[in-house]
Motif scaffolding. Structure first.
Motif, PDB file in Angstrom:
ATOM      1  N   LYS A   1       1.800  -2.836 -20.264  1.00 18.74           N
ATOM      2  CA  LYS A   1       0.892  -2.829 -19.114  1.00 18.74           C
ATOM      3  C   LYS A   1       1.669  -3.093 -17.835  1.00 18.74           C
ATOM      4  CE  LYS A   1      -3.354  -3.892 -21.405  1.00 18.74           C
ATOM      5  NZ  LYS A   1      -3.886  -4.949 -22.219  1.00 18.74           N
ATOM      6  N   GLY A   2       1.189  -2.538 -16.741  1.00 24.98           N
ATOM      7  CA  GLY A   2       1.847  -2.744 -15.455  1.00 24.98           C
ATOM      8  C   GLY A   2       1.893  -1.438 -14.695  1.00 24.98           C
ATOM      9  N   VAL A   3       1.960  -1.551 -13.368  1.00 22.47           N
ATOM     10  CA  VAL A   3       1.948  -0.367 -12.516  1.00 22.47           C
ATOM     11  C   VAL A   3       3.240  -0.311 -11.708  1.00 22.47           C
ATOM     12  CG1 VAL A   3       0.612   0.960 -10.851  1.00 22.47           C
ATOM     13  CG2 VAL A   3      -0.550  -0.713 -12.294  1.00 22.47           C
TER      14      VAL A   3
ATOM     15  N   GLU B   1      -4.352  -4.993  -8.780  1.00 23.40           N
ATOM     16  CA  GLU B   1      -3.865  -3.709  -8.282  1.00 23.40           C
ATOM     17  C   GLU B   1      -4.946  -2.645  -8.362  1.00 23.40           C
ATOM     18  OE1 GLU B   1       0.022  -2.380  -9.233  1.00 23.40           O
ATOM     19  OE2 GLU B   1       0.672  -4.334  -9.980  1.00 23.40           O
TER      20      GLU B   1
ATOM     21  N   ASP C   1     -11.311   1.240  -7.085  1.00 23.41           N
ATOM     22  CA  ASP C   1     -10.791   1.303  -8.465  1.00 23.41           C
ATOM     23  C   ASP C   1      -9.685   0.305  -8.821  1.00 23.41           C
ATOM     24  OD1 ASP C   1     -12.371   3.551  -8.838  1.00 23.41           O
ATOM     25  OD2 ASP C   1     -10.804   4.846  -8.037  1.00 23.41           O
TER      26      ASP C   1
ATOM     27  N   THR D   1       0.851  -1.183   0.000  1.00 18.57           N
ATOM     28  CA  THR D   1       0.000   0.000   0.000  1.00 18.57           C
ATOM     29  C   THR D   1       0.883   1.228   0.000  1.00 18.57           C
ATOM     30  OG1 THR D   1      -1.530  -1.214   1.392  1.00 18.57           O
ATOM     31  CG2 THR D   1      -1.955   1.110   1.133  1.00 18.57           C
ATOM     32  N   CYS D   2       0.559   2.176  -0.862  1.00 18.36           N
ATOM     33  CA  CYS D   2       1.328   3.419  -0.896  1.00 18.36           C
ATOM     34  C   CYS D   2       1.085   4.182   0.398  1.00 18.36           C
ATOM     35  CB  CYS D   2       0.877   4.313  -2.041  1.00 18.36           C
ATOM     36  SG  CYS D   2       1.132   3.596  -3.639  1.00 18.36           S
TER      37      CYS D   2
ATOM     38  N   ILE E   1       8.826  -5.139 -12.437  1.00 21.03           N
ATOM     39  CA  ILE E   1       7.645  -5.274 -11.575  1.00 21.03           C
ATOM     40  C   ILE E   1       7.403  -6.764 -11.338  1.00 21.03           C
ATOM     41  CG2 ILE E   1       5.184  -4.753 -11.323  1.00 21.03           C
ATOM     42  CD1 ILE E   1       5.615  -2.451 -13.365  1.00 21.03           C
TER      43      ILE E   1
ATOM     44  N   VAL F   1      -7.173  -1.264 -11.260  1.00 24.04           N
ATOM     45  CA  VAL F   1      -6.561  -0.697 -12.470  1.00 24.04           C
ATOM     46  C   VAL F   1      -5.675  -1.681 -13.227  1.00 24.04           C
ATOM     47  CG1 VAL F   1      -6.657   1.682 -11.627  1.00 24.04           C
ATOM     48  CG2 VAL F   1      -4.620   0.292 -11.143  1.00 24.04           C
ATOM     49  N   PHE F   2      -5.378  -2.831 -12.605  1.00 22.53           N
ATOM     50  CA  PHE F   2      -4.487  -3.774 -13.274  1.00 22.53           C
ATOM     51  C   PHE F   2      -4.672  -5.174 -12.701  1.00 22.53           C
ATOM     52  CE2 PHE F   2      -0.337  -5.943 -13.736  1.00 22.53           C
ATOM     53  CZ  PHE F   2      -0.200  -5.858 -15.118  1.00 22.53           C
TER      54      PHE F   2
ATOM     55  N   ASP G   1      -2.090  12.455  -4.650  1.00 23.89           N
ATOM     56  CA  ASP G   1      -0.840  11.808  -5.043  1.00 23.89           C
ATOM     57  C   ASP G   1      -0.801  11.526  -6.549  1.00 23.89           C
ATOM     58  OD1 ASP G   1       1.705  10.724  -4.275  1.00 23.89           O
ATOM     59  OD2 ASP G   1       0.866   8.737  -4.628  1.00 23.89           O
ATOM     60  N   THR G   2      -1.894  11.011  -7.121  1.00 28.18           N
ATOM     61  CA  THR G   2      -1.880  10.708  -8.562  1.00 28.18           C
ATOM     62  C   THR G   2      -1.844  11.995  -9.385  1.00 28.18           C
ATOM     63  OG1 THR G   2      -4.303  10.473  -8.502  1.00 28.18           O
ATOM     64  CG2 THR G   2      -3.022   8.459  -8.364  1.00 28.18           C
TER      65      THR G   2
ATOM     66  N   ILE H   1     -10.770   7.253  -6.165  1.00 26.61           N
ATOM     67  CA  ILE H   1      -9.574   8.036  -6.490  1.00 26.61           C
ATOM     68  C   ILE H   1      -9.635   8.504  -7.942  1.00 26.61           C
ATOM     69  CG2 ILE H   1      -7.058   7.931  -6.757  1.00 26.61           C
ATOM     70  CD1 ILE H   1      -6.968   6.133  -4.281  1.00 26.61           C
ATOM     71  N   LYS H   2     -10.070   7.593  -8.820  1.00 23.48           N
ATOM     72  CA  LYS H   2     -10.158   7.932 -10.246  1.00 23.48           C
ATOM     73  C   LYS H   2     -11.143   9.073 -10.499  1.00 23.48           C
ATOM     74  CE  LYS H   2      -9.566   4.344 -13.710  1.00 23.48           C
ATOM     75  NZ  LYS H   2     -10.093   3.031 -14.170  1.00 23.48           N
TER      76      LYS H   2
ATOM     77  N   VAL I   1      -5.481   1.715  -7.529  1.00 21.51           N
ATOM     78  CA  VAL I   1      -4.588   2.864  -7.698  1.00 21.51           C
ATOM     79  C   VAL I   1      -3.489   2.832  -6.639  1.00 21.51           C
ATOM     80  CG1 VAL I   1      -4.441   5.381  -7.749  1.00 21.51           C
ATOM     81  CG2 VAL I   1      -6.433   4.255  -8.717  1.00 21.51           C
ATOM     82  N   LYS I   2      -3.890   2.501  -5.405  1.00 21.43           N
ATOM     83  CA  LYS I   2      -2.941   2.654  -4.308  1.00 21.43           C
ATOM     84  C   LYS I   2      -2.428   1.356  -3.686  1.00 21.43           C
ATOM     85  CE  LYS I   2      -1.604   5.964  -3.542  1.00 21.43           C
ATOM     86  NZ  LYS I   2      -1.399   6.732  -4.746  1.00 21.43           N
ATOM     87  N   SER I   3      -2.900   0.200  -4.180  1.00 20.76           N
ATOM     88  CA  SER I   3      -2.470  -1.022  -3.503  1.00 20.76           C
ATOM     89  C   SER I   3      -2.270  -2.181  -4.472  1.00 20.76           C
ATOM     90  CB  SER I   3      -3.486  -1.422  -2.429  1.00 20.76           C
ATOM     91  OG  SER I   3      -4.688  -1.819  -3.048  1.00 20.76           O
ATOM     92  N   VAL I   4      -1.494  -3.146  -4.017  1.00 17.05           N
ATOM     93  CA  VAL I   4      -1.249  -4.365  -4.776  1.00 17.05           C
ATOM     94  C   VAL I   4      -1.695  -5.534  -3.905  1.00 17.05           C
ATOM     95  CG1 VAL I   4       0.505  -5.785  -5.916  1.00 17.05           C
ATOM     96  CG2 VAL I   4       0.807  -3.300  -5.803  1.00 17.05           C
TER      97      VAL I   4
ATOM     98  N   THR J   1       2.379   4.967 -10.190  1.00 13.34           N
ATOM     99  CA  THR J   1       0.940   4.715 -10.095  1.00 13.34           C
ATOM    100  C   THR J   1       0.405   4.426 -11.488  1.00 13.34           C
ATOM    101  OG1 THR J   1      -1.148   5.558  -9.198  1.00 13.34           O
ATOM    102  CG2 THR J   1       0.160   7.115 -10.449  1.00 13.34           C
ATOM    103  N   MET J   2      -0.883   4.084 -11.544  1.00 13.29           N
ATOM    104  CA  MET J   2      -1.585   4.051 -12.815  1.00 13.29           C
ATOM    105  C   MET J   2      -2.112   5.461 -13.022  1.00 13.29           C
ATOM    106  SD  MET J   2      -2.633   2.233 -15.329  1.00 13.29           S
ATOM    107  CE  MET J   2      -3.026   0.494 -15.169  1.00 13.29           C
TER     108      MET J   2
ATOM    109  N   GLY K   1      -5.353  10.236  -1.843  1.00 13.11           N
ATOM    110  CA  GLY K   1      -5.070   9.303  -2.935  1.00 13.11           C
ATOM    111  C   GLY K   1      -4.965  10.034  -4.265  1.00 13.11           C
TER     112      GLY K   1
ATOM    113  N   ARG L   1       5.827   0.787  -8.844  1.00 16.17           N
ATOM    114  CA  ARG L   1       5.616   1.208  -7.451  1.00 16.17           C
ATOM    115  C   ARG L   1       6.960   1.591  -6.852  1.00 16.17           C
ATOM    116  NH1 ARG L   1      -0.018   1.586  -6.888  1.00 16.17           N
ATOM    117  NH2 ARG L   1      -0.976  -0.256  -7.810  1.00 16.17           N
TER     118      ARG L   1
END
Lengths: 378, 126
Positions: free
Chosen positions: A303-305, B62, B39, A6-7, A355, B41-42, A241-242, A43-44, B64-67, A326-327, A238, A307
């Motif tokens: 694709k991929g996020v 995933e 949300d 978690t961020c 990742i 996202v992946f 941050d994005t 968040i989106k 936005v903020k967590s995996v 982030t995404m 949240g 961190r």
């Protein structure tokens, strides 16, 4: 299912608006017993509201420090990379405090308000910064004092293309006369606030410092009411941050937490070399040597996020590390900031972000990753 | 708003659901889990044909903020994955029990399904 990452955003703190956030059904991020809203709806959705129309943030976790005394200007010039003499009355400036070795203690906005200055250091940094400033005032015999007044203020940020139209409904002052990076006392919703035309989202926006804190709830509600016609949303940390990451703005604790100089942290544009300040000699030495890693923005091609902590590679060799990722809600792509070896950070360079042991292709880009006109194009 | 728990599914304590369809078990994450994550996202799906043991990492989701890692509720062979999620991961938020399923497993030992939680027990958990 188990959450394995978690961020962590900023440092948490319980705002005097906590009960209002609860009524608005915020989810909170908890850290060491303190809480701030991480999101209200999604968040989106919150992110896109700020890009397309307007959002309201409680950012009271940020600090407030007054600098007073006849040599207040001199104290700021001595302890930051900015020459405060160049910053006129009613102007805000983004700058950083350095240690003697050139590493960043904290970044801050300072507001020039007549014969004194208000600083906005990061969450949890008020005591460190205040102590440092008072110590340096004594050491250099500068007639100025720093005072931590964080608990006396609520800070609201209203950001987005409709932020000015929203606030304008609550004040007689023509907000078009308040230029970018200008600051002044303005009555908003009947309360005298320190208003600064600044923000952390890359959008049109204002930041309001309100004291006493018990007046802030009313201002918060009135802004939400005024913005209703534009579809205003309350925004959590949240989306904060994005939003900042899409613009390439750095975050204390991620991009620097001791040990990084402003040259490394892509803050060289903030340095006014024409004046003397603590840390300058060290920076000049580093600049001459030139062999330092630099903070770099990246956009994923696969694709991929990415961190915090992901390794950055070129041809299988480690060349850097991700500090924030982030995404991107605007691009629907992974985006990242990280420290990259100077040989591999030219624009368009293709790097691998690792990742979960798999390489994800990413391209080096110059911030902002999401351009200013994104909302009008999408 | 209460999270939906369907009576015809089996559940794990780690918020995966399983639907028995003959020899095949369809697996996803519960409405409660998606609402906690928000949300999505992946999604990183496993390879079809992979043999997996109960409790092993099945895929990664995933927000936005967590995996988050998902664990296999039963042992078996992965025979199908929901490819649609690669382009539309938000489907899990929108339809966690139908369109947002994750993988299909050819179940090795059906008694493992019997040992999962029923809807009543899962409701108590959340």
């Amino acid at each position: 299912m188990a959450i394995i990452y978690t961020c962590l955003i900023d440092m948490a703190y319980r705002s005097s608006l906590h009960n209002i956030h609860k009524e608005l059904k915020a989810r909170f991020t908890v850290f060491a017993g303190f809480e701030m809203p991480i999101q209200f709806s999604s968040i989106k959705d919150e992110h896109l509201a700020v890009r397309r129309t307007v959002g309201l943030f409680d950012v009271s976790h940020m600090s407030n420090v007054w600098i007073t005394g006849e040599a207040a200007e001199k104290l700021i010039s001595q302890t930051t990379v900015e020459d405060a003499a160049k910053i006129e009355d009613k102007k805000s400036q983004y700058t950083a405090f350095l240690k003697e070795d050139g590493t960043v203690i904290d970044d801050t906005i300072f507001m020039h308000l007549g014969d004194k200055y208000m600083l906005i250091p990061n969450a949890g940094m008020a005591d460190t910064v205040t102590k440092w400033l008072n110590q340096k005032a004594e050491e250099y015999d500068i007639g100025a004092t720093a005072e931590n007044v964080s608990k006396d203020y609520v800070i609201l940020a209203i950001q987005g293309p409709k932020s000015r139209d929203t606030l304008q409904k609550l004040t007689d002052t023509d907000l078009k006369t308040v230029g970018f990076f200008a600051c002044q006392y303005i009555d908003i919703a009947g309360e005298n606030c320190i208003v600064s035309h600044t923000g952390y989202t890359g959008e049109l926006g204002f930041e309001l410092n309100i004291t006493p804190t018990k007046k802030a709830g009313d201002v918060f509600h009135k802004i939400l009411d005024a913005g209703q016609e534009f579809g205003i949303k309350p925004i959590g940390l949240g989306a904060r941050d994005t939003l900042r990451l899409e613009k390439g703005f750095i975050l204390a604790g991620n991009e620097f937490k001791g040990g990084r100089t402003p040259l490394e942290a892509a803050m060289s544009w903030t340095i006014n070399w024409e004046h003397n300040f603590i840390g300058k000699e060290a920076l000049l030495r580093q600049k001459e040597k030139g062999d330092y890693e630099r903070l770099t923005s990246m956009k994923c091609l696969d694709k991929g996020v990415p961190r915090n902590g992901c390794e950055i590679q070129k041809d299988g060799k480690k060349v850097g590390i991700v500090t924030s990722g982030t995404m991107s809600p605007c691009l629907n792509r992974g985006i990242a900031m990280g420290y990259v070896h100077r040989d591999y950070r030219e624009k368009e360079e293709i790097l691998d972000i690792i990742i979960r042991d798999k390489p994800v292709k990413a391209k080096v880009v110059r911030p902002p990753i999401v351009p200013k006109d994104w909302a009008s194009q999408n | 708003m209460t999270d939906e728990v369907r009576d015809d599914l089996k559940y794990t304590e780690s918020h995966e659901w399983l639907k028995e369809e003959g020899e095949i078990a369809k697996v996803g994450i519960t409405d409660h889990a998606q609402s906690e994550l928000t949300d999505i996202v992946f999604v990183e799906l496993p390879e079809v044909g992979k043999e997996i043991k109960k409790g092993e990492e099945l895929c990664v989701v995933e927000s936005v903020k967590s995996v988050s890692e998902l664990y296999a509720p039963v042992s078996g062979k992965i025979v199908n994955v929901n490819k649609k999620l690669e382009d539309a991961p938000e489907t899990i938020n929108e339809s966690p029990y139908d369109e947002g399923w994750l993988v299909e497993i050819e179940v090795q030992d059906k008694s493992e399904i019997d040992n999962l939680l029923d809807a009543e027990s899962y409701k108590k958990l959340i």
